[in-house]
Design an enzyme around this catalytic site. Structure first.
Site, PDB file in Angstrom:
ATOM      1  N   GLU A  65      24.972  15.127  18.181  1.00 60.41           N
ATOM      2  CA  GLU A  65      26.072  15.367  18.884  1.00 60.41           C
ATOM      3  C   GLU A  65      26.513  16.831  18.388  1.00 60.41           C
ATOM      4  O   GLU A  65      26.857  17.670  19.335  1.00 60.41           O
ATOM      5  CB  GLU A  65      26.880  14.299  18.857  1.00 60.41           C
ATOM      6  CG  GLU A  65      26.811  12.925  19.172  1.00 60.41           C
ATOM      7  CD  GLU A  65      26.154  12.193  18.518  1.00 60.41           C
ATOM      8  OE1 GLU A  65      26.352  10.895  18.376  1.00 60.41           O
ATOM      9  OE2 GLU A  65      25.373  12.637  17.347  1.00 60.41           O
ATOM     10  N   ASN A  94      19.195  15.072  16.196  1.00 60.81           N
ATOM     11  CA  ASN A  94      19.411  14.782  14.758  1.00 60.81           C
ATOM     12  C   ASN A  94      18.481  15.553  13.768  1.00 60.81           C
ATOM     13  O   ASN A  94      17.111  15.456  14.313  1.00 60.81           O
ATOM     14  CB  ASN A  94      19.686  13.488  14.335  1.00 60.81           C
ATOM     15  CG  ASN A  94      18.532  12.573  14.574  1.00 60.81           C
ATOM     16  OD1 ASN A  94      17.821  12.542  15.462  1.00 60.81           O
ATOM     17  ND2 ASN A  94      18.412  11.439  13.722  1.00 60.81           N
ATOM     18  N   GLU A 111      17.609  15.511   9.864  1.00 57.48           N
ATOM     19  CA  GLU A 111      17.631  15.126   8.322  1.00 57.48           C
ATOM     20  C   GLU A 111      17.200  16.041   7.400  1.00 57.48           C
ATOM     21  O   GLU A 111      16.630  16.908   7.413  1.00 57.48           O
ATOM     22  CB  GLU A 111      16.990  13.736   8.318  1.00 57.48           C
ATOM     23  CG  GLU A 111      17.526  12.654   9.236  1.00 57.48           C
ATOM     24  CD  GLU A 111      17.056  11.502   8.890  1.00 57.48           C
ATOM     25  OE1 GLU A 111      17.519  10.422   9.554  1.00 57.48           O
ATOM     26  OE2 GLU A 111      16.064  11.174   8.183  1.00 57.48           O
ATOM     27  N   CYS A 164      31.287  13.538  13.890  1.00 56.03           N
ATOM     28  CA  CYS A 164      30.895  14.318  15.186  1.00 56.03           C
ATOM     29  C   CYS A 164      32.015  14.151  16.295  1.00 56.03           C
ATOM     30  O   CYS A 164      32.420  15.130  17.026  1.00 56.03           O
ATOM     31  CB  CYS A 164      29.859  13.500  16.136  1.00 56.03           C
ATOM     32  SG  CYS A 164      28.200  13.860  15.186  1.00 56.03           S
ATOM     33  N   CYS A 179      29.373   9.200  15.396  1.00 55.50           N
ATOM     34  CA  CYS A 179      29.949   9.028  14.126  1.00 55.50           C
ATOM     35  C   CYS A 179      31.533   9.788  14.050  1.00 55.50           C
ATOM     36  O   CYS A 179      31.699  10.478  14.971  1.00 55.50           O
ATOM     37  CB  CYS A 179      29.060   9.584  12.912  1.00 55.50           C
ATOM     38  SG  CYS A 179      29.158  11.175  12.653  1.00 55.50           S
ATOM     39  N   CYS A 200      24.079  15.477  12.980  1.00 56.99           N
ATOM     40  CA  CYS A 200      23.651  14.812  13.998  1.00 56.99           C
ATOM     41  C   CYS A 200      23.463  15.378  15.170  1.00 56.99           C
ATOM     42  O   CYS A 200      23.893  16.547  15.552  1.00 56.99           O
ATOM     43  CB  CYS A 200      25.088  13.727  14.363  1.00 56.99           C
ATOM     44  SG  CYS A 200      25.727  12.773  12.720  1.00 56.99           S
TER      45      CYS A 200
END
Length: 126
Positions: free
Chosen positions: A54, A41, A43, A88, A85, A52
């Protein structure tokens, strides 16, 4: 191959850039021809720009020409399982009808499927 994929996700987790949430995630995806691509991930101060792990793993594989996948591992250094999430899952559904997903954490792992986690993906069809 499953343990190797989890190890790759754990290694990717170490490179997380998560100064806002302090929540690191690693992911590894296995292509149809048994290549592993990882992601973590990333940010951003503008939280909507955060990516993310994934999706980073999927985009990494896509940018190397891969479009078919067999297995995804997601790792978090937590005491409980953490699932991908919806964003993803939707991205993954663009390339997989029903991918097996391994959720790994400090104390265990479990197997699930894309179809279990995302029952009604958007297909862009009328």
């Amino acid at each position: 191959m499953e343990d190797e994929l989890i190890q790759a996700a754990q290694e990717a987790c170490k490179f997380s850039y998560s100064p806002y949430s302090n929540f690191s995630v690693g992911a590894a995806i296995l292509t149809e021809d048994d290549q592993i691509f990882t992601g973590t991930n990333v940010e951003n101060a503008s939280l909507g720009l955060t990516m993310c792990a994934e999706r980073v793993a999927v985009f990494n594989a896509l940018s190397h020409g891969h479009r078919k996948f067999k297995l995804l591992a997601v790792y978090t250094p937590t005491d409980i399982p953490v699932y991908p999430c919806g964003a993803c899952l939707q991205v993954i559904s663009e390339f997989c009808d029903n991918l097996t997903i391994i959720i790994a954490w400090k104390r265990g792992k479990l197997r699930t499927t894309l179809n279990t986690l995302l029952t009604h993906p958007f297909r862009g069809e009328a």
